[in-house]
Design a protein around this motif. Structure first.
Motif, short mmCIF file in Angstrom:
data_model
loop_
_atom_site.label_atom_id
_atom_site.label_comp_id
_atom_site.label_asym_id
_atom_site.label_seq_id
_atom_site.Cartn_x
_atom_site.Cartn_y
_atom_site.Cartn_z
N ASP A 117 0.91 -1.15 0.00
CA ASP A 117 0.00 0.00 0.00
C ASP A 117 0.94 1.19 0.00
O ASP A 117 1.56 1.50 1.02
CB ASP A 117 -0.87 -0.04 1.27
CG ASP A 117 -1.81 1.13 1.37
OD1 ASP A 117 -1.72 2.06 0.54
OD2 ASP A 117 -2.66 1.12 2.30
N PRO A 118 1.11 1.85 -1.17
CA PRO A 118 2.15 2.88 -1.26
C PRO A 118 1.92 4.05 -0.32
O PRO A 118 2.86 4.57 0.26
CB PRO A 118 2.09 3.34 -2.72
CG PRO A 118 0.94 2.66 -3.36
CD PRO A 118 0.39 1.63 -2.42
N LEU A 119 0.66 4.45 -0.18
CA LEU A 119 0.36 5.55 0.74
C LEU A 119 -0.93 5.22 1.47
O LEU A 119 -2.00 5.20 0.87
CB LEU A 119 0.21 6.86 -0.03
CG LEU A 119 0.36 8.11 0.84
CD1 LEU A 119 1.76 8.22 1.42
CD2 LEU A 119 0.02 9.36 0.05
N ASP A 120 -0.79 4.90 2.73
CA ASP A 120 -1.95 4.54 3.54
C ASP A 120 -2.41 5.76 4.33
O ASP A 120 -1.58 6.49 4.88
CB ASP A 120 -1.58 3.40 4.50
CG ASP A 120 -2.69 3.11 5.47
OD1 ASP A 120 -3.72 2.58 5.03
OD2 ASP A 120 -2.55 3.45 6.66
N GLY A 121 -3.73 5.94 4.37
CA GLY A 121 -4.28 7.07 5.12
C GLY A 121 -4.26 8.36 4.32
O GLY A 121 -4.28 9.45 4.88
N SER A 122 -4.25 8.21 2.99
CA SER A 122 -4.02 9.40 2.16
C SER A 122 -5.15 10.43 2.27
O SER A 122 -4.93 11.59 1.95
CB SER A 122 -3.77 9.01 0.71
OG SER A 122 -4.83 8.22 0.25
N SER A 123 -6.33 9.99 2.74
CA SER A 123 -7.41 10.98 2.87
C SER A 123 -7.06 12.03 3.93
O SER A 123 -7.68 13.07 4.01
CB SER A 123 -8.74 10.30 3.20
OG SER A 123 -8.67 9.74 4.48
N ASN A 124 -6.04 11.71 4.75
CA ASN A 124 -5.63 12.64 5.81
C ASN A 124 -4.56 13.63 5.38
O ASN A 124 -4.24 14.56 6.13
CB ASN A 124 -4.99 11.84 6.97
CG ASN A 124 -6.01 11.09 7.77
OD1 ASN A 124 -7.08 11.61 8.04
ND2 ASN A 124 -5.68 9.86 8.14
N ILE A 125 -3.98 13.40 4.24
CA ILE A 125 -2.72 14.07 3.93
C ILE A 125 -2.85 15.58 3.82
O ILE A 125 -1.97 16.32 4.28
CB ILE A 125 -2.05 13.45 2.66
CG1 ILE A 125 -0.67 14.04 2.41
CG2 ILE A 125 -2.89 13.61 1.43
CD1 ILE A 125 0.37 13.56 3.34
N ASP A 126 -3.96 16.04 3.27
CA ASP A 126 -4.09 17.49 3.09
C ASP A 126 -4.19 18.22 4.43
O ASP A 126 -4.01 19.43 4.50
CB ASP A 126 -5.30 17.83 2.20
CG ASP A 126 -5.07 17.40 0.75
OD1 ASP A 126 -4.04 16.74 0.48
OD2 ASP A 126 -5.91 17.71 -0.11
N ALA A 127 -4.51 17.47 5.51
CA ALA A 127 -4.62 18.08 6.84
C ALA A 127 -3.36 17.82 7.66
O ALA A 127 -3.35 18.02 8.88
CB ALA A 127 -5.83 17.53 7.56
N ASN A 128 -2.28 17.34 6.98
CA ASN A 128 -1.01 17.17 7.67
C ASN A 128 -1.04 16.12 8.78
O ASN A 128 -0.36 16.25 9.80
CB ASN A 128 -0.56 18.52 8.25
CG ASN A 128 0.94 18.64 8.32
OD1 ASN A 128 1.65 17.66 8.14
ND2 ASN A 128 1.43 19.83 8.58
N VAL A 129 -1.88 15.10 8.59
CA VAL A 129 -1.96 14.00 9.57
C VAL A 129 -1.05 12.87 9.07
O VAL A 129 -0.83 12.71 7.87
CB VAL A 129 -3.43 13.53 9.70
CG1 VAL A 129 -3.54 12.30 10.57
CG2 VAL A 129 -4.29 14.66 10.27
N SER A 130 -0.53 12.07 10.01
CA SER A 130 0.42 11.00 9.66
C SER A 130 -0.15 10.04 8.61
O SER A 130 -1.30 9.61 8.70
CB SER A 130 0.76 10.16 10.89
OG SER A 130 1.44 10.96 11.81
N VAL A 131 0.67 9.69 7.65
CA VAL A 131 0.33 8.68 6.65
C VAL A 131 1.44 7.63 6.65
O VAL A 131 2.40 7.76 7.42
CB VAL A 131 0.16 9.31 5.25
CG1 VAL A 131 -1.07 10.19 5.19
CG2 VAL A 131 1.41 10.10 4.85
N GLY A 132 1.33 6.62 5.80
CA GLY A 132 2.35 5.57 5.85
C GLY A 132 2.42 4.74 4.59
O GLY A 132 1.70 4.99 3.61
#
Ligand code: AHG
Ligand code: MN
Ligand code: MN
Length: 342
Positions: A117-132
């Motif tokens: 999973d290249p980028l997990d949690g990507s729905s959070n990214i625009d709010a500067n929340v941790s992704v992985g």
């Protein structure tokens, strides 16, 4: 003495672990080094996301019917480019790509498959929340010269290595090759992952639960009763538990590994009232996380058995997921067993 001065790098750690395996070829060391390299690139991209014009959507949908973010696409490209020419992999699978990704003809095929999973949690990214990023590595089992789907469609019990990278307040890589779980923190000054959390063990029981509780009305009776139970005050057993939910599986599992408790993504009837559907994907989300949790002394269940024992039927297959401290997961299973129809 030398390692005290330098710190233990990821490379050194894997190399030392491989020394215990006489049949080891050094391929796994090569693979993990390349994962580390791609993660460093992604760490920088994620850190600079607000400046580099990579936030927002591409305007396309992926195989899951989800809107693709620009950073999802970028991460997918970075990891494929890091893996395809190595000569260690025979086939790859990514959340962002419908079918198995073959190794281009001009490159050699190796003895391993990788699902990620290249980028997990990507729905959070625009709010500067941790992704992985999450990855799962199996041995090649097919007999032909190139890789096949069967090299990817293997049970979690057969994993050779699995791990994740969390791009958080620091970037960490958490890894298991089946002998415990170790965490490495990226030292941005020297650009190396250094062993910072050797031998991670999850507490046997934790007092934190983590789920998207907005889905409560769409869960099974057993899951709802379990949630009601852990919220019912009982001083002696430390209930009600606290709730923490980030909405990035990597970040939620990372906290669960360190503090204990339970992370859940049950099947729900939100989209189809007649059929409960799970959300998280077996091969590149649930199975690698289950491998890490079990290797840290915890558990991961579909509600009715080990996630690691589910036989995969499709690359993007989804399963219910309940993972974390052993006693919390066992308790959840008891509720499912008691209240939910088979
Ligand atoms: P991805 O960003 O790779 O599609 O994964 C998202 C997953 C996972 O990270 C998280 O646990 C879950 O989706 C959150 O789902 P909800 O927004 O439904 O809570
Ligand atoms: Mn994901
Ligand atoms: Mn993803």
């Amino acid at each position: 003495m030398a390692s005290d001065t330098l710190g233990t790098t990821l490379t050194r750690h894997v190399f030392e672990q491989q020394k215990g395996h006489p049949q080891a070829t050094g391929e796994l060391t090569g693979i993990l080094n390349q994962i580390a390299l791609a993660s460093k690139i992604m760490s920088r991209k994620v850190n600079r996301a607000g400046l580099a014009d990579v936030l927002g959507y591409t305007g396309e949908e992926n195989v899951q019917g989800e809107e693709v973010r620009r950073l999802d696409e970028l991460a997918n490209d970075v990891f494929i480019a890091a893996f395809d020419h190595l000569g260690h992999f025979c086939v790859m699978a990514s959340e962002e790509v419908d079918d198995a990704i073959p190794i281009p003809d001009q490159y050699q095929c190796g003895h391993y498959s990788i699902a990620f999973d290249p980028l997990d949690g990507s729905s959070n990214i625009d709010a500067n929340v941790s992704v992985g990023t999450i990855f799962a590595i199996h041995h090649k089992v097919s007999s032909g010269p190139r890789g096949e789907n069967q090299d990817l469609l293997q049970c979690g019990t057969e994993l050779v290595a699995a791990g994740y990278v969390v791009y958080g307040s620091s970037t960490m890589l958490v890894l298991s090759t089946g002998r415990g779980v170790d965490g490495f923190t990226l030292d941005p000054e020297i650009g190396e992952f250094l062993l910072s959390h050797p031998g991670i063990r999850i507490p046997e029981r934790g007092k934190i639960y983590s789920c998207n509780e907005g889905n409560y009305p769409y869960w099974s009776e057993g899951v709802r009763r379990y949630i009601d139970y852990i919220k019912t005050p009982d001083k002696e057993s430390g209930r009600p538990y606290s709730t923490r939910y980030i909405g990035s599986m990597v970040a939620d599992i990372h906290r669960t590994l360190l503090y204990g408790g339970i992370f859940m993504y049950p099947a729900d009837t939100k989209k189809n009232p007649d059929k409960a559907a799970p959300k998280l994907r077996l091969l590149y989300e649930c199975s690698p996380m289950a491998f890490l949790l079990e290797n840290a002394g915890g558990a991961a269940s579909t509600g009715r058995g080990r996630v690691l024992e589910v036989t995969p039927e499709g690359l993007h297959q989804r399963v219910p997921f309940f993972g974390g401290s052993l006693l919390n997961v066992r308790e959840l299973e008891e509720f499912v067993e008691r209240y939910d129809a088979k």
